[in-house]
Design an enzyme around this catalytic site. Sequence first.
Site, PDB file in Angstrom:
ATOM      1  N   ASP A  52       0.914  -1.042  -0.068  1.00  0.00           N
ATOM      2  CA  ASP A  52      -0.083   0.040  -0.092  1.00  0.00           C
ATOM      3  C   ASP A  52       1.132   1.279   0.056  1.00  0.00           C
ATOM      4  OD1 ASP A  52      -2.117   1.716   0.242  1.00  0.00           O
ATOM      5  OD2 ASP A  52      -2.762   1.009   2.293  1.00  0.00           O
ATOM      6  N   TYR A  53       0.505   2.224  -1.023  1.00  0.00           N
ATOM      7  CA  TYR A  53       1.261   3.453  -1.023  1.00  0.00           C
ATOM      8  C   TYR A  53       0.961   4.228   0.104  1.00  0.00           C
ATOM      9  CZ  TYR A  53       3.248   2.955  -5.534  1.00  0.00           C
ATOM     10  OH  TYR A  53       4.168   2.811  -6.757  1.00  0.00           O
ATOM     11  N   ASP A 105      -4.868   2.633  -3.460  1.00  0.00           N
ATOM     12  CA  ASP A 105      -3.488   2.731  -3.711  1.00  0.00           C
ATOM     13  C   ASP A 105      -2.853   1.341  -3.278  1.00  0.00           C
ATOM     14  OD1 ASP A 105      -3.882   5.462  -4.480  1.00  0.00           O
ATOM     15  OD2 ASP A 105      -3.975   5.982  -2.370  1.00  0.00           O
TER      16      ASP A 105
END
Length: 236
Positions: free
Chosen positions: A13-14, A190
Amino acid sequence: VAGEGYEGLVTADYSQIELRILAHLSGDPAFVEAFRQGADIHRQTAALVFGAEPDAVTPQMRDAAKTINFATIYGIGPFALAQQLGTTVAEAREFIASYFERFPGVRRYLDEQIEHAREHGYVETLSGRRRYIPEIRSDNFNVRQFGERAATNAPVQGTAADIIKLAMIEIHRTLAETGSGARMLLQVHDELVFEVPDDEVDATRAMVKELMESAFTLDVPLVVETGVGDTWYGSK
């Protein structure tokens, strides 16, 4: 849960990618430096808005600051922000004013995007993908306001979408070239989720993190948080 033949799920996950993109696009020195130093941007915003030392920021104050940070991207005004925070409109207006006083480059960038959209009819992501916004020239106030919000958040959200898709292309290519048994399962905003054989978990996790963080060059680092679990929930 992982499919038959796969031992577990790897998630990547960003972290705060939209705020990082906003820092890059705006070039605001304080905003950029906060991310370069690895600071907790929500805690810093809370300290600013509530006039507290960073160490004295409570979880509730940080949550409120997180709302204010993302309100900047989405163009939320004092009335809507007050509803989300449970404060008065006057207090919400002060929060916004304090925010832009601390990060004037962000205010300048947002205003420039609105003016660009008015003049040219569109805004662009960092990859050059255009979002046309005819609403910004509308005679209807509400429609025009929607256009202004779109002009400020489309480059940010659109760039985030571009970056994760570039990462997905590189990851797909690498999985194929290495003969990995892992497979990319899905994208959720994301985040990417992978089904991975048990003996490939560590290698896949490291590869995905590296490729996602190097998918695009910004003035601030891209940071990816990974997890492993038997289920998607358990990987968090």
